[in-house]
Design a protein around this motif. Structure first.
Motif, PDB file in Angstrom:
ATOM      1  N   VAL A  96       0.835  -1.214   0.000  1.00 21.86           N
ATOM      2  CA  VAL A  96       0.000   0.000   0.000  1.00 21.86           C
ATOM      3  C   VAL A  96       0.861   1.252   0.000  1.00 21.86           C
ATOM      4  O   VAL A  96       0.561   2.253  -0.667  1.00 21.86           O
ATOM      5  N   THR A  97       1.959   1.229   0.759  1.00 18.23           N
ATOM      6  CA  THR A  97       2.824   2.415   0.821  1.00 18.23           C
ATOM      7  C   THR A  97       3.411   2.751  -0.533  1.00 18.23           C
ATOM      8  O   THR A  97       3.601   3.937  -0.873  1.00 18.23           O
ATOM      9  N   ASP A  98       3.719   1.728  -1.332  1.00 19.23           N
ATOM     10  CA  ASP A  98       4.250   1.976  -2.663  1.00 19.23           C
ATOM     11  C   ASP A  98       3.196   2.632  -3.564  1.00 19.23           C
ATOM     12  O   ASP A  98       3.492   3.554  -4.333  1.00 19.23           O
ATOM     13  N   LYS A  99       1.982   2.144  -3.460  1.00 20.82           N
ATOM     14  CA  LYS A  99       0.888   2.716  -4.259  1.00 20.82           C
ATOM     15  C   LYS A  99       0.593   4.161  -3.846  1.00 20.82           C
ATOM     16  O   LYS A  99       0.398   5.042  -4.692  1.00 20.82           O
ATOM     17  N   VAL A 100       0.584   4.395  -2.535  1.00 21.05           N
ATOM     18  CA  VAL A 100       0.332   5.759  -2.032  1.00 21.05           C
ATOM     19  C   VAL A 100       1.434   6.692  -2.505  1.00 21.05           C
ATOM     20  O   VAL A 100       1.179   7.839  -2.921  1.00 21.05           O
ATOM     21  N   LYS A 101       2.682   6.222  -2.472  1.00 21.89           N
ATOM     22  CA  LYS A 101       3.803   7.040  -2.924  1.00 21.89           C
ATOM     23  C   LYS A 101       3.641   7.401  -4.395  1.00 21.89           C
ATOM     24  O   LYS A 101       3.881   8.555  -4.802  1.00 21.89           O
TER      25      LYS A 101
END
Length: 367
Positions: A96-101
């Motif tokens: 999720v953090t990669d997508k949010v970034k």
């Protein structure tokens, strides 16, 4: 966003991926869907391609050597020529953090590898549809802004035209109410103003004074000095009378020929006499030579005065008539003076120790 989209295609798509297999598979399926496809093996090449011809959409891998997808996205978003190109990230990173970034960096969508071709096609279609709608909305907004600007300009033009027209109308109205020669009020305005002040004074039971000023032997003056000199003298006399009757409510008007009328609202007999004497003083200071005058070597005035408290039994015409009688009396008494007609309540109008020889009638009987 480029304005050079190739005709007969659904859109111009740039695929950026360092994996040749991914490039081949994605380009094949998208071309089959009717898109024009260009390919770049690394981020630096992608930046050059975008500068040459900006695509309608970019499919951008994140994990690439030298320049990763995040940095490529950041550079594109920082450039005014490419900042509006929608970017769909492609990555094996599914946290999720990669997508949010990716979204925070400016990405429009995020597809994880291994990808489903149907999913890619749908997401591409969605982004291009959104982009197309945004462009249409931007065009509509620009048209509306232009129309609003033109409308505001038209409104301002009309407002300025209305102001100019109003100024012209006011000037015309003013000219219609002024005597063209002397630039004091004309007879038409005098009649209207006197009627209004008569009604107001009747309601408020306040005194109203009226004067007629006649230039002595003015026919002889014209015969001697000519009509041009006579006109110039009428202007000077009108200005002298205005200087003496200077309150905002006082009105000076040309009554006709060499006669001038003065309306003095809320003015008692003593105040009216002060104005009459000031008029004669102003004229004396002009020292207008009049060789054919019988009473003085200079131009003089005879003045008739009426002071009354108006009521419903009488009208402004009565006021004018009695003032004319007073003017006649002033002429009979030798000219270059004034004579007054006071209507009832003699004690109300007269100041103590006033020279009553200037008064020839104090009753209303002959109104």
């Amino acid at each position: 966003m480029s304005q050079e989209s190739v005709p007969a295609t659904k859109g111009n798509i740039l695929i950026v991926d360092d994996q040749l297999d991914n490039l081949r598979v994605l380009s094949t399926i998208l071309m089959e869907e009717g898109y024009q496809v260009r390919k770049a093996l690394n981020g630096q090449m992608a930046l050059v391609v975008c500068q040459t011809l900006a695509p309608d959409l970019i499919l951008l891998d994140i994990n690439m050597p030298d320049i990763n997808g995040y940095e490529v996205c950041q550079r594109l978003k920082a450039n005014s020529q490419t900042c509006n190109i929608p970017i769909i990230f492609l990555s094996v990173l599914d946290d999720v953090t990669d997508k949010v970034k990716g979204i925070k960096m400016g990405g429009a969508d995020y597809i994880t590898k291994p990808f489903q071709l149907e999913e890619v096609v749908v997401r591409v279609q969605n982004q291009l549809t959104i982009q197309r709608l945004q462009m249409q909305l931007q065009e509509i907004n620009q048209k509306l802004l232009k129309q609003n600007s033109l409308l505001r300009l038209e409104i301002e033009k009309r407002r300025q035209a209305e102001i100019a027209l109003q100024e012209v109308n006011e000037k015309l109205q003013e000219l219609a109410l002024l005597d063209s020669l002397t630039e004091v009020a004309n007879r038409r305005y005098l009649d209207d103003y006197l009627q209004r002040e008569w009604q107001r004074s009747a309601r408020e039971k306040t005194p109203l004074a009226f004067m007629l000023c006649d230039i002595d032997y003015f026919k002889a003056y014209n015969d001697t000095y000519g009509h041009i000199a006579g006109d110039a003298t009428l202007k000077r006399v009108a200005k002298a009378i205005k200087t003496a009757a200077r309150r905002p409510a006082d009105l000076v008007a040309r009554y006709g020929g060499e006669e001038f009328a003065v309306v003095l609202p809320n003015t008692n007999f003593y105040g009216t006499v002060q104005v009459a004497e000031n008029i004669q003083l102003q004229l004396q200071e002009l020292k207008i030579v009049h060789a054919m005058s019988v009473v003085s070597e200079y131009l003089t005035l005879s003045i008739g005065i009426t002071v009354c408290i108006p009521n419903n039994q009488y009208s402004p015409s009565n006021l004018i008539a009695t003032t004319d009688q007073a003017l006649y009396q002033a002429k009979q008494q030798g000219r270059d003076n004034y004579c007054a007609y006071i209507s009832f309540y003699r004690s109300y109008f007269l100041a103590e120790n006033f020279d009553e020889s200037k008064i020839f009638c104090t009753e209303l009987g002959n109104w």
